[in-house]
Design an enzyme around this catalytic site. Structure first.
Site, PDB file in Angstrom:
ATOM      1  N   ASP A 121     -28.298  36.815 -11.322  1.00 66.55           N
ATOM      2  CA  ASP A 121     -27.381  35.699 -11.500  1.00 66.55           C
ATOM      3  C   ASP A 121     -27.700  34.649 -10.444  1.00 66.55           C
ATOM      4  O   ASP A 121     -28.239  34.965  -9.383  1.00 66.55           O
ATOM      5  CB  ASP A 121     -25.941  36.204 -11.335  1.00 66.55           C
ATOM      6  CG  ASP A 121     -24.919  35.135 -11.674  1.00 66.55           C
ATOM      7  OD1 ASP A 121     -25.235  34.243 -12.473  1.00 66.55           O
ATOM      8  OD2 ASP A 121     -23.806  35.195 -11.132  1.00 66.55           O
ATOM      9  N   ASP A 128     -21.486  39.741 -11.247  1.00 66.53           N
ATOM     10  CA  ASP A 128     -20.216  39.883 -10.526  1.00 66.53           C
ATOM     11  C   ASP A 128     -19.014  39.911 -11.448  1.00 66.53           C
ATOM     12  O   ASP A 128     -17.925  40.295 -11.029  1.00 66.53           O
ATOM     13  CB  ASP A 128     -20.043  38.752  -9.502  1.00 66.53           C
ATOM     14  CG  ASP A 128     -20.124  37.373 -10.145  1.00 66.53           C
ATOM     15  OD1 ASP A 128     -20.258  37.294 -11.382  1.00 66.53           O
ATOM     16  OD2 ASP A 128     -20.062  36.371  -9.412  1.00 66.53           O
ATOM     17  N   ASP A 144     -20.457  40.882 -17.057  1.00 69.41           N
ATOM     18  CA  ASP A 144     -21.763  41.405 -16.640  1.00 69.41           C
ATOM     19  C   ASP A 144     -21.832  42.924 -16.715  1.00 69.41           C
ATOM     20  O   ASP A 144     -22.925  43.503 -16.692  1.00 69.41           O
ATOM     21  CB  ASP A 144     -22.069  40.982 -15.192  1.00 69.41           C
ATOM     22  CG  ASP A 144     -22.236  39.484 -15.051  1.00 69.41           C
ATOM     23  OD1 ASP A 144     -22.833  38.882 -15.952  1.00 69.41           O
ATOM     24  OD2 ASP A 144     -21.765  38.920 -14.052  1.00 69.41           O
TER      25      ASP A 144
END
Length: 876
Positions: free
Chosen positions: A328, A615, A619
């Site tokens: 990410d 996070d 996800d």
């Protein structure tokens, strides 16, 4: 969730609030807590301590050892039976303790990350743990709060919520306290609801809790995540395969030895069984599973000191095989804080540091930025509250020493039109030098279309098409640099009055302020280090493709010839198309949770070991699907932490690369420990086989071999596991996960070194057997094999010679050697232990001198070979 919650009118909701006298009474809250349970996500059915303990005996090699113990019992060899069962129980206890310790650490981590909530209880505002929030509670939300349960908005004061943990979208969502129709519910409109796991970035609100725990939207995703199956790590697969093959080989050899003992030497059945038991005990690396567990545990402790918290011990070695890191962007590769960059005012593009308050246009641009924002910063503590974009605007004033709160007190807000995602504007009304002035910030295309004039140092000039084109071109240039751009304008009113949406027209355009979530400096180096180590870094983000590509280029992730793909473009690709383009795609933008799983799947189809960072709740499925799921410790949700194998305490990409280096080092140490254990066991096997073929007495009793394998061998093996990481680990390519842990070079070393130790051991046996004393011969062989394996621990520390590695670099190996020597001497000379370990009374100090000379010879030969070869052994 009931549709009635969505459709309840504000009046009905407020009546419910009034009926509860300003919130639930304590007694009612307690009864609801008993009814609904604590407000936390289900962790599934936990295993009992007994279940965990019994699972330690499932390994096939352990079953063989149990059979060997039973044969010893039938043969009336009570000592061996007791020792074998004691060792098996000790090993099981160790495994159970490690499992429970990991569970306890995870519980502590969850407790640390559990937020609190402000609620009305009996008309009084109180702060309680989030686990105590129940349906029917009235929760008070403010900027900076974490939403701890799903709820219906009762009163709204410009509430804006970041729901990226659920949706992956970084833009905040505006909420309202209005009823919506059933049709709106069916279309997914949830503007009058807030959801657990979201973050309040702006405004405040009063919320009626409608669902907690697993009944929340977050809980539903957690339930779906539990359906995803985790994959075995490469070391698990390799050790499982090795154990199965070794068990078959051991059983076959034992059967051959049993037959030879009966038909060749004329031994009785029980004596032949004991001979076979001796071989089984010699062949089985009893301490292997424990040593691997201990080495992995020590690796996790080292990683924890470097901010990488490992939840699953087995995940450590997988890190050494990682060849793709899907990361990410926000907070991991970047600093997770918007910072002001370039400004455009009065026809000039300048850096934020070049802002000149003497220039009327630039001064008004800063005034508009501070007054049309609600964020605040505290330079002393380094904290900020508010929307990240507005925080960046406040930082611009901080650089010039302007305190935003004092500035706003000088020009109090007289009216406001809150930001709306449809019109993409926010306006505030202030008294500026006696003139009611409306400051507006928002999307550049919207403000340009509504601007009639342009502010310059000479005053207002007409906004011509040419001037619009110049501003639009400047905006495109800034966007191509990965910058987010906000436009600012103002309008003077005749008098202070309530504002309407019609007031947002005929503006005077002031200028642009750009900002960026800058890359972490250490992430740039970490990406380069990963590339050097043969690891591909892929950026997966919810940002726009242009912005994501610009950041990826700064980080070194996006190179010339690479591609960036949006979620929409990914949807249009078949799996075959994705597989064909996969190697060229470095950036995925505007992606959904399903996209992330698809990307991980695509890389795994190519045989790669994939690490995935994230996070948010969205996800979690991809984190669990990946070989190494990495959650953020600071910004990560509880669901993402549950799904991950590793948690970053500092949310830093560079920590992942450090963990990969440690993972490679741990794997090397495990291989070296396996080399040490199996080469020693090979020596024992060769000695027993030789004695069987030559019709000699049994060279070792089972209790001898257990003493070697589980006591004197365990300490050097653990010391090898504590070998520090060597330079150059990132100069190698990731290990092929399909490659067996026991490859041909390693097997050659195990066989060759085992043969050397076996030769020295059998020479000692013959020296003791010269007078026909089988007990002395067995004692000589036992002592030589034990001491030779203790010396051999120095050989297995690495490919290089001990003179290159140096004794001082691993003090534990020296301590392990001397501890093993002390134990051996105790067994050989302490009266009580001599009887237990069947030591010959004829063993003397002169015999000990012969043992020392023979035991050191294999190590001298191995070290000479390493010196000649220069330590250039193939390790992978």
């Amino acid at each position: 969730m009931s549709e009635a919650y969505y459709r309840k009118t504000p009046q009905q909701a407020l009546e419910a609030q009034q009926a509860s006298a300003g919130g639930l009474a304590d007694q009612e809250a307690r009864s609801r807590l008993e009814k609904y349970g604590p407000n936390k996500l289900s962790e599934g059915k936990k295993k009992s301590v007994l279940q965990i303990f019994l699972e330690q005996f499932k390994d096939l090699l352990v079953v063989i050892l149990i059979v060997a113990a039973l044969i010893s019992a039938v043969s009336e060899n009570v000592e061996s039976t007791i020792v074998i069962f004691a060792v098996l129980i000790l090993n099981a206890v160790l495994g159970t303790v490690q499992y429970l310790k990991a569970e306890k650490s995870l519980e502590s981590l969850k407790a640390m990350s559990s937020p609190s909530a402000k609620v009305l209880r009996g008309g009084v505002r109180v702060e309680i743990p989030s686990a105590d929030v129940v349906p029917g509670d009235i929760v008070l939300l403010e900027a900076g709060d974490m939403v701890v349960a799903d709820g219906r908005v009762l009163e709204n004061f410009s509430l804006k919520v970041n729901e990226s943990s659920l949706t992956g979208e970084s833009e905040g969502v505006d909420k309202m306290a209005e009823a919506i129709t059933a049709e709106q519910v069916a279309l997914g409109d949830q503007k009058n609801m807030v959801f657990s796991g979201s973050l309040v970035t702006y405004g405040r609100a009063t919320v009626l809790v409608t669902a907690t725990g697993m009944d929340t939207e977050l809980g539903k995703i957690a339930a779906l995540m539990n359906q995803t199956q985790q994959r075995k790590t490469p070391l698990q697969q390799s050790l499982d395969s090795f154990s199965a093959k070794l068990a078959i080989v051991i059983m076959a050899i034992c059967a051959v030895v049993f037959a030879l003992s009966i038909f060749r030497t004329g031994m009785g059945v029980l004596d032949s069984l004991m001979f076979a038991v001796a071989l089984a005990v010699a062949a089985i690396p009893e301490a292997l599973s424990s040593i691997v567990t201990i080495v992995l545990a020590m690796g996790t402790q080292k990683m924890a000191r470097q901010n990488a918290i490992i939840k699953d011990l087995k995940a450590v070695e997988s890190l050494g095989s990682v060849s793709v890191i899907c990361s990410d962007k926000t907070g991991t590769l970047t600093q997770n804080k918007m910072t002001p960059q370039k400004l455009y005012a009065d026809g000039s593009l300048l850096e934020g540091e070049e802002l000149d308050l003497v220039n009327d246009v630039q001064r008004l641009l800063l005034k508009a930025a501070l007054l049309a924002s609600d964020a605040t910063t505290n330079e002393e503590t380094g904290t900020a509250i508010g929307d990240p974009t507005e925080v960046a605007l406040v930082m611009l004033g901080d650089r010039l020493g302007i305190d935003e709160e004092a500035y706003r007190a000088q020009h109090p807000r007289l009216g406001e039109l809150a930001f709306d995602s449809d019109r993409k504007l926010m306006s505030t009304l202030h008294d500026i030098d006696g003139v009611p002035t409306l400051f507006t910030k928002g999307a550049i295309d919207v403000l340009l279309d509504r601007s009639k004039w342009l502010l310059t140092r000479e005053g207002k000039v007409e906004m011509t098409p040419q001037r619009k084109e110049e501003i639009a071109r400047t905006n495109m240039e800034l966007s191509m640099e990965g910058l987010r751009v906000l436009a600012f304008a103002y309008k003077e009113l005749d008098t202070v009055r309530p504002l309407t949406l019609e007031d947002e027209s005929e503006f005077t355009f002031i200028g642009l302020i750009s900002m960026i979530d800058p890359p972490r400096p250490e992430a740039i180096q970490a990406v380069a280090d990963a590339k050097r180590g043969g690891i591909r870094t892929i950026m997966i983000t919810g940002d726009h493709k242009v912005t994501a590509t610009a950041i990826a280029r700064q980080l070194g992730i996006f190179q010339d010839g690479d591609e960036a793909v949006s979620g929409v473009e990914l949807d249009e690709m078949t799996d075959a198309d994705l597989d064909e383009r996969l190697a060229k795609i470095s950036v995925y933008a505007r992606v959904s949770p399903e996209h992330k799983i698809r990307i991980v799947n695509a890389w795994q189809r190519r045989g790669n070991i994939v690490s995935m960072t994230g996070d948010g709740v969205n996800d979690a499925p991809a984190l669990k699907k990946a070989d190494i799921g990495v959650a953020m410790g600071i910004t990560g949700t509880e669901v993402s932490k549950d799904a991950a194998s590793m948690i970053l305490a500092d949310d830093n990409f560079a920590t992942i690369v450090k963990a990969v280096v440690n993972g490679r080092s741990v794997y090397e140490n495990i291989r070296n420990a396996i080399q040490f254990l199996l080469s020693g066991n090979t020596a024992g096997i060769l000695c027993v086989l030789y004695a069987s073929l030559m019709a000699l007495p049994v060279p070792f009793q089972p209790v001898h071999l257990l003493f070697i394998n589980l006591l004197t061998d365990s300490m050097p093996a653990i010391a090898i596991g504590m070998e520090p990481a060597r330079r150059g680990l990132l100069d190698r390519k990731p290990r092929d996960p399909k490659a067996p842990i026991l490859d041909r070079p390693l097997l050659s070393r195990i066989g060759g070194q085992g043969l050397l130790i076996a030769v020295a051991t059998m020479v000692a046996f013959y020296l003791g057997y010269q007078g026909g004393d089988a007990m002395l011969a067995s004692t000589m062989a036992f002592a030589t094999l034990t001491l030779a394996r203790l010396f051999h621990g120095f050989n297995c520390r690495g490919a290089e010679s001990i003179f290159h590695l140096k004794f001082s670099s691993n003090k534990y190996s020296v301590l392990a050697f001397f501890a093993g020597v002390v134990l051996l001497l105790a067994v050989l000379f302490v009266p009580g232990l001599k009887g237990l370990f069947l030591v010959s009374p004829a063993f003397s100090l002169s015999r000990l001198g012969q043992v020392v000379l023979l035991a050191v010879l294999p190590t001298l030969i191995i070290q000479l070979v390493k010196l000649v070869a220069g330590g250039k052994h193939t390790k992978e």
